[in-house]
Motif scaffolding. Structure first.
Motif, PDB file in Angstrom:
ATOM      1  N   UNK A   9      33.328  24.522 108.330  1.00  0.00           N
ATOM      2  CA  UNK A   9      33.774  25.690 109.073  1.00  0.00           C
ATOM      3  C   UNK A   9      35.071  26.239 108.483  1.00  0.00           C
ATOM      4  N   UNK A  10      35.011  27.509 108.127  1.00  0.00           N
ATOM      5  CA  UNK A  10      36.155  28.158 107.507  1.00  0.00           C
ATOM      6  C   UNK A  10      36.732  29.170 108.494  1.00  0.00           C
ATOM      7  N   UNK A  11      37.972  29.025 108.863  1.00  0.00           N
ATOM      8  CA  UNK A  11      38.634  30.017 109.703  1.00  0.00           C
ATOM      9  C   UNK A  11      39.217  31.109 108.829  1.00  0.00           C
ATOM     10  N   UNK A  12      38.938  32.361 109.183  1.00  0.00           N
ATOM     11  CA  UNK A  12      39.543  33.475 108.452  1.00  0.00           C
ATOM     12  C   UNK A  12      40.506  34.149 109.406  1.00  0.00           C
ATOM     13  N   UNK A  94      30.217  33.872 111.539  1.00  0.00           N
ATOM     14  CA  UNK A  94      29.224  34.224 110.527  1.00  0.00           C
ATOM     15  C   UNK A  94      28.748  32.904 109.947  1.00  0.00           C
ATOM     16  N   UNK A  95      27.426  32.659 109.989  1.00  0.00           N
ATOM     17  CA  UNK A  95      26.959  31.339 109.554  1.00  0.00           C
ATOM     18  C   UNK A  95      25.812  31.451 108.556  1.00  0.00           C
ATOM     19  N   UNK A 117      34.715  31.888 110.559  1.00  0.00           N
ATOM     20  CA  UNK A 117      35.145  32.270 111.896  1.00  0.00           C
ATOM     21  C   UNK A 117      36.264  33.301 111.791  1.00  0.00           C
ATOM     22  N   UNK A 118      36.057  34.434 112.445  1.00  0.00           N
ATOM     23  CA  UNK A 118      37.079  35.486 112.491  1.00  0.00           C
ATOM     24  C   UNK A 118      38.093  35.090 113.574  1.00  0.00           C
ATOM     25  N   UNK A 119      39.271  34.668 113.163  1.00  0.00           N
ATOM     26  CA  UNK A 119      40.228  34.036 114.074  1.00  0.00           C
ATOM     27  C   UNK A 119      41.505  34.857 114.092  1.00  0.00           C
ATOM     28  N   UNK A 120      41.900  35.405 115.234  1.00  0.00           N
ATOM     29  CA  UNK A 120      43.069  36.293 115.244  1.00  0.00           C
ATOM     30  C   UNK A 120      44.321  35.603 114.707  1.00  0.00           C
ATOM     31  N   UNK A 253      40.882  26.967 105.918  1.00  0.00           N
ATOM     32  CA  UNK A 253      41.504  28.122 106.550  1.00  0.00           C
ATOM     33  C   UNK A 253      41.902  29.158 105.504  1.00  0.00           C
ATOM     34  N   UNK A 254      41.647  30.424 105.825  1.00  0.00           N
ATOM     35  CA  UNK A 254      42.109  31.526 104.989  1.00  0.00           C
ATOM     36  C   UNK A 254      43.145  32.294 105.795  1.00  0.00           C
TER      37      UNK A 254
END
Ligand code: GDP
Ligand code: MG
Lengths: 439, 286
Positions: A9-12, A94-95, A117-120, A253-254
């Motif tokens: 899982x990548x947090x963006x 988005x998976x 994951x679109x993460x604020x 994480x991005x």
């Protein structure tokens, strides 16, 4: 017998308008095109070295999170005239299901589920708070507000509070609303980024629980006691929610930052953005994987890799993009992705959706590397040389000249309406850094 | 930072433009230098050369004999026969010369690519290349000022390469239009294929001519090979590019495409892509 899929899982994350939605859209378009055999992501193809790669959208199943609507966003970019994806504030996912072939023939493909994951980013600014107590945080927060007229009302209220102010709900609520309004105006009118707590500006879904109603306050009376309790509860919630099933379990994480716009905004907002980025980087250093466990161990919770990304890099030409990556690298004290191999942190400059081409522009007899793109609404080409991007935190001399605003360039045409990928710069390097070790 | 600071600025160009396309950009993948065809690679090639030599050599001998015999009959008859024979063989020699020149032209592109990447030779090579282009002179002063090969490449890319690409695109669009229009009028699908093949080959030669290459028949075949190789290096902008690549790779573009035409739209699209890939194959820079 099916081998179970492992999930990555990548947090963006990044502040509003940093380019999260656009980056996720580009990743979706280019990954799907790469899965169809098109060479849209050269760095990833190099990593695979000829092994096969199958990519499909993962079925949503009974997931808790809403799906990222990549099809609509891609269609908007591919339309004529194109639109940027509509503004999104909600968290979405988005998976993809990846089947990666192996070098040894005969072995079944490696099965991976890649979730983005679109993460604020506002929430990320809460991380530095976890290392502070209420008094220290209040001192710092009040100190940051001091220079600004926008915060004068709130500061007047806090300073005017009697030392022994009672645990009064109404007082707390008044202070909270004043503080929140000040934060909002500092963000909207001043372009500041280092505004805490993040959930005040970007509320979590659902109603506002009582513990949210606090504000920075220097005293030590009963009211300050109430505020401290709420602050502590807030920090506990943040700590908990990072590991919660919905927002937690982030392996990579991005962190996106629109540094070019910050350069345009001026010395003060830039220093503020730099402080925010530095604070997040500092907080993430200790939030990451437990140091005594080896990195190759699977199923160790924690964020194993962090990429700090300067977005919208297509607004400057090649050499300047190098400077931009160097600038992120200096601000976060993290090595650049293109120079350091196999690190767990990296700094890169990326254009998720490329809008421009590099040109040499002769100005006052000097050739300068500029960019050229089609200006939205004008149907004509604009040439832009916004200024020199510094490769380190800029000094006073830099601010003597303005850095121009980023023009409103139109995205390049998406081949085959987006089905053959999205023109980009550096998205492949970023993806390779994020997931390359699992391919 | 440099002592002479250029003031940042933004300016609108006059002419309206189309949306930018990724293919017209310097690509992240370096275009592979096309390896020179391995000499004497195929036994088939050897056999073909031998056959050609036999046919031509024996023809010379036979004709020589015949001329001598004619001289025996009458001097004027001998001279006339000699004249005809010389003219005939002269034409053949001229065509072979043309073919060789076309092939050498392709070699020149390879040499130019190597030279442009070499700091010592880049500027000279760039200036020499400009001389072969119609509107090359305008860029000479700027080139004279540029130092590094990257700067020279950037200048060429911004100037002549972009212009050539735009002209190639225009040729491609024109061909596409013709194919599209003609396909509607052609009665049978088989003829459709022939039309596409003929127009495609012509397009390749047109684009090559634009780049200062004048390939003959052999040259065109070599060029098609290059186009196929270049297509492999160019980041695909389009699924159709894939198809075109395959079509060209299994060379007789002519035969293969003929069997594959799904509709005039596909064929037309293919022309555009073909023009672009050919331009990439003929350009000394990518
Ligand atoms: N030129 C350019 N503009 C971009 C890029 N990414 C984002 N933008 C611009 O930034 C805006 C905000 O992006 P968005 O992804 O919606 O930001 P978010 O709030 O972080 O999701 C977009 O509408 C674009 O105008 C990029 O790669 N290149
Ligand atoms: Mg968004």
């Amino acid at each position: 017998m099916l081998i179970p899929r492992r999930t990555l899982r990548v947090g963006v994350t990044g502040l509003a308008r940093a380019g999260k939605t656009v980056l996720l859209t580009s990743i979706a378009g280019n990954l799907l095109a790469a899965g169809a055999g098109l060479p849209t992501l050269p760095a990833l193809a190099a990593r695979l070295g000829g092994r096969s790669l199958r990519i499909r959208l993962a079925p949503a199943g009974a997931d808790a999170l809403p799906r990222f609507d990549h099809a609509a966003h891609l269609a908007a970019l591919a339309a004529d005239p194109p639109h940027w994806p509509a503004r999104t504030d909600a968290v979405s996912l988005l998976a993809f299901d990846l089947d990666v072939g192996r070098a040894t023939p005969g072995l079944p493909p490696r099965r991976l589920r890649l979730e983005l994951l679109d993460y604020p980013g506002e929430w990320l600014l809460d991380l530095p708070m976890l290392a502070q107590d209420f008094a220290a945080w209040s001192r710092a927060a009040l100190h940051r507000l001091e220079p600004y007229a926008e915060a004068a009302g709130f500061l007047g209220f806090v300073r005017g509070l009697p030392v022994a102010a009672p645990r009064d709900e109404v007082l707390a609520a008044t202070g909270h609303h004043l503080y929140r309004a000040a934060l909002r105006r500092l963000r909207d009118d001043r372009g500041l980024a280092m505004l805490q707590p993040g959930r005040f500006l970007m509320p979590a879904p659902g109603g506002a629980p009582p513990w949210l109603g606090f504000f920075p306050c220097a005293g030590s009376g009963p009211l300050a006691g109430l505020l401290r309790e709420r602050f502590d509860r807030y920090c506990a919630e943040v700590r908990h929610s990072l590991a919660a099933p919905v927002f937690g379990g982030i392996d990579r994480l991005v962190v996106l930052a629109d540094l070019l716009s910050a350069l345009h905004a001026g010395a003060e907002p830039f220093a503020d953005a730099a402080a925010a980025l530095g604070a997040v980087a500092g907080a993430l250093r200790w939030r990451r994987r437990l140091p005594f466990l080896p990195a190759w161990l699977p199923f160790v919770p924690g964020i194993a890799r962090v990429a700090y990304v300067a977005s919208k890099a297509d607004h400057v030409a090649e050499r300047q993009r190098g400077n931009l990556a160097a600038l992120v690298s200096r601000l976060t004290e993290v090595p650049r992705a293109d120079t350091a191999a196999d690190t767990d942190t990296a700094a890169v400059a990326v254009a998720a959706v490329r809008c421009t081409e590099d040109v040499v522009w002769t100005l006052e007899g000097h050739p300068v590397s500029a960019v050229r793109g089609r200006v939205a609404g004008a149907a004509r080409a604009g040439r832009s040389y916004p200024g020199e991007v510094p490769d380190r935190p800029p000094d006073a001399a830099f601010w003597a000249h303005p850095f121009l605003a980023l023009p409103d360039f139109e995205p390049m045409r998406l081949p085959l309406g987006g089905r053959a990928g999205v023109p980009h710069i550096g998205v492949d390097t970023l993806l390779d850094f994020l997931v390359g070790d699992r391919l | 930072m440099s002592e002479t600071r250029v003031v940042p600025r933004f300016a609108l160009e006059e002419a309206p433009i189309e949306r930018l396309e990724a293919a017209s950009l310097p690509l992240p993948l370096p275009l592979p230098l096309v390896p020179p065809p391995a000499a004497g690679a195929g036994t088939l090639g050897l056999a073909a050369s031998g056959a050609a030599l036999l046919v031509l050599g024996l023809a010379v001998l036979v004709v020589g004999n015949f001329v001598a015999a004619q001289f025996d009959r009458a001097a004027w008859l001998g001279w006339l026969t000699l004249g005809i024979a010389t003219a005939g063989f002269g034409l053949i020699a001229a065509s072979i010369g043309g073919e060789l020149r076309g092939l050498l032209g392709l070699r020149r592109v390879d040499h130019l690519r190597l030279a442009l990447a070499d700091p010592a030779r880049a500027r000279g090579a760039a200036l020499a290349w400009l001389d072969t282009l119609a509107e090359g002179a305008a860029l000479r002063p700027a080139l004279a000022a540029a130092e590094a090969p990257e700067a020279i490449a950037a200048l060429l890319r911004a100037g002549p390469v972009a212009a050539l690409r735009a002209q190639s695109d225009a040729l491609g669009r024109a061909a596409a239009l013709q194919v599209f229009a003609a396909a509607a009028a052609v009665p049978s699908p088989a003829l459709d294929g022939l039309l596409v093949a003929w127009r495609g080959a012509r397009l390749v030669r047109q684009v090559a001519a634009l780049h200062g290459l004048r390939p003959g028949t052999l040259g065109t075949l070599a060029l098609l090979r290059r186009v196929a190789l270049a297509a492999a290096g160019v980041v695909a902008t389009d699924l159709a590019l894939d198809a075109a690549t395959r079509a060209v790779l299994s060379n007789p573009l002519l035969r293969h495409v003929a069997g594959e035409v799904a509709g005039a739209g596909v064929a037309a699209r293919r022309m555009v892509v073909l023009a672009r890939v050919t331009a990439a194959a003929c350009s000394p820079l990518q």
